[in-house]
Design an enzyme around this catalytic site. Structure first.
Site, PDB file in Angstrom:
ATOM      1  N   ARG A  18      18.122  -1.406  28.096  1.00  9.54           N
ATOM      2  CA  ARG A  18      17.284  -2.945  27.640  1.00  9.54           C
ATOM      3  C   ARG A  18      17.093  -3.941  29.057  1.00  9.54           C
ATOM      4  O   ARG A  18      16.008  -4.191  29.013  1.00  9.54           O
ATOM      5  CB  ARG A  18      17.357  -2.987  26.211  1.00  9.54           C
ATOM      6  CG  ARG A  18      16.935  -4.347  26.311  1.00  9.54           C
ATOM      7  CD  ARG A  18      17.146  -5.323  25.022  1.00  9.54           C
ATOM      8  NE  ARG A  18      16.109  -4.541  23.905  1.00  9.54           N
ATOM      9  CZ  ARG A  18      16.909  -4.978  22.423  1.00  9.54           C
ATOM     10  NH1 ARG A  18      17.498  -6.610  22.378  1.00  9.54           N
ATOM     11  NH2 ARG A  18      16.368  -4.343  21.761  1.00  9.54           N
ATOM     12  N   ARG A  37      31.778   6.057  33.515  1.00  9.47           N
ATOM     13  CA  ARG A  37      32.795   6.834  33.301  1.00  9.47           C
ATOM     14  C   ARG A  37      33.026   7.974  33.792  1.00  9.47           C
ATOM     15  O   ARG A  37      33.994   8.669  34.602  1.00  9.47           O
ATOM     16  CB  ARG A  37      33.350   6.838  31.789  1.00  9.47           C
ATOM     17  CG  ARG A  37      33.797   5.410  31.384  1.00  9.47           C
ATOM     18  CD  ARG A  37      35.220   4.733  31.731  1.00  9.47           C
ATOM     19  NE  ARG A  37      36.297   4.182  31.636  1.00  9.47           N
ATOM     20  CZ  ARG A  37      36.749   3.266  31.393  1.00  9.47           C
ATOM     21  NH1 ARG A  37      37.247   3.571  33.084  1.00  9.47           N
ATOM     22  NH2 ARG A  37      37.375   2.465  31.119  1.00  9.47           N
ATOM     23  N   LYS A  97      28.008  -9.509  25.115  1.00 11.86           N
ATOM     24  CA  LYS A  97      29.067 -10.897  23.557  1.00 11.86           C
ATOM     25  C   LYS A  97      29.372  -9.702  22.928  1.00 11.86           C
ATOM     26  O   LYS A  97      28.471  -8.550  22.951  1.00 11.86           O
ATOM     27  CB  LYS A  97      27.448 -11.434  23.182  1.00 11.86           C
ATOM     28  CG  LYS A  97      26.758 -11.154  22.202  1.00 11.86           C
ATOM     29  CD  LYS A  97      26.561 -10.142  22.356  1.00 11.86           C
ATOM     30  CE  LYS A  97      24.608 -10.740  22.534  1.00 11.86           C
ATOM     31  NZ  LYS A  97      24.395  -9.458  23.309  1.00 11.86           N
ATOM     32  N   ARG A 165      30.511   4.562  16.581  1.00 16.02           N
ATOM     33  CA  ARG A 165      31.038   3.468  18.029  1.00 16.02           C
ATOM     34  C   ARG A 165      31.031   2.148  17.032  1.00 16.02           C
ATOM     35  O   ARG A 165      32.409   1.298  16.396  1.00 16.02           O
ATOM     36  CB  ARG A 165      30.049   3.040  18.491  1.00 16.02           C
ATOM     37  CG  ARG A 165      30.329   1.458  19.577  1.00 16.02           C
ATOM     38  CD  ARG A 165      29.992   1.283  20.247  1.00 16.02           C
ATOM     39  NE  ARG A 165      28.785   0.839  20.390  1.00 16.02           N
ATOM     40  CZ  ARG A 165      28.563  -0.284  19.748  1.00 16.02           C
ATOM     41  NH1 ARG A 165      29.590  -1.351  19.722  1.00 16.02           N
ATOM     42  NH2 ARG A 165      26.893  -1.212  19.536  1.00 16.02           N
TER      43      ARG A 165
END
Length: 335
Positions: A18, A37, A97, A165
């Site tokens: 985004r 990664r 955040k 997650r």
């Protein structure tokens, strides 16, 4: 710094996609590098968004001499490491955040940025939204008198699988850091850091919060009733009521299309957005403005404010009994 601000994106998930889309549409912004990664993930992201360089590790990105600012889009548990790596390399940082897992990590990150004289900002895009800024301006200007109550919620219907997650405590999963940070930050915007925190939650078998209610209190007598959920499609609305009126924000309060000011004896006043509210462009533009001005933090998203929000989130977690595996101790201010 050149006229263009050159961005590096660290991580390649949905929020990074985004941001890349919005940066591509922002005048004066240029994405010059991306890191993940794995090299394969970085290259795929770079090809999708036309980014010239892709790195299979974070070190390559932060060492890139052409990167002015690094956007950290990792899960919460990696914010401290990723943002710290970029700051130590002399880069400005915009970090998603919640700023970190807890206030202790946030304090370390802010201290590092201030010690190095580098720009750091939490990516609280709500604080950069023009309509949210207008709402806060009205409240601070006394349009509704003294604030007495704030209400806000952010819930998703789910269900989320146990391996998702959002249910993984190792990465800072749960409703609070992903969703609850918005209603908590909304209350902070209008009232500052609370003097008392109460909370109740439904926890998952993994030990993260699935449904959390919060009651914040201030010595002024004001209170905030807030909630976040991974198991309920809540209204996503907000309101602030004062002694002389109230403001109501409809669904999507953190990227509002409009809000309404109600005052006794007057017709309701509606305030509407003048552009697409569902965008990261405003926060990215604020970062670029600050960098061009030589500022090391944004007045719209001040670091002391981010630290205060983290302390409140810590206090909520202490009340509901959530601790992440990487934490030796949760840093909670004495309330």
């Amino acid at each position: 710094m050149s006229q263009k601000v050159r961005w590096g994106i660290l991580a390649t998930g949905g929020v990074a996609e985004r941001m890349a889309t919005d940066l591509a549409a922002l005048e004066g912004a240029e994405i010059v590098a991306v890191a993940s990664r794995t090299e394969a993930s970085a290259k795929a992201f770079a090809e999708r968004f036309g980014i010239p360089r892709a790195y299979g590790d974070w070190a390559g990105l932060v060492a890139d001499a052409e990167v002015d600012v690094v956007y950290v889009a990792t899960p919460h548990h990696a914010h401290r490491e990723a943002a710290g790596l970029a700051l130590e390399a002399g880069k400005a940082v915009l970090c998603e955040k919640a700023l970190t897992l807890n206030s202790g990590e946030a304090e370390e990150l802010v201290a590092l940025a201030r010690d190095r004289g580098r720009f750091l900002m939490e990516a609280m895009w709500m604080y950069c939204n023009p309509l949210v800024l207008r709402l806060a301006e009205l409240v601070r200007g006394g349009a509704i008198g003294e604030v007495r109550t704030v209400q806000a919620d952010f819930g998703l219907p789910g269900p989320f699988a146990a391996d998702h997650r959002l249910r993984d405590p190792a990465v800072g999963g749960g409703a609070l850091l992903d969703l609850g940070v918005y209603p908590v930050s909304f209350a902070h915007l209008l009232l500052g850091e609370p003097d008392s925190v109460q909370a109740h939650a439904l926890l998952s078998p993994e030990g993260v919060d699935l449904n959390t209610g919060m009651l914040l209190g201030w010595e002024s007598g004001a209170s905030a009733l807030l909630s976040c959920s991974l198991v309920a499609d809540t209204p996503l609305t907000a309101s602030v009521t004062g002694t002389e009126g109230r403001i109501e924000v409809p669904r999507g309060f953190f990227f509002p299309e409009r809000f309404t000011l109600h005052r006794p004896g007057r017709e309701p006043e509606e305030f509407t957005a003048t552009d697409d509210p569902l965008t990261f462009r405003h926060e990215a533009a604020e970062v670029m403005r600050a960098l061009r001005a030589g500022e090391t933090e944004s007045p719209l998203v001040p670091l002391d404010g981010s630290l205060a929000v983290m302390r409140t989130l810590d206090a909520v977690r202490e009340r509901i009994g959530v601790r992440y595996p990487s934490e030796q101790a949760v840093h909670v201010s004495d309330r």
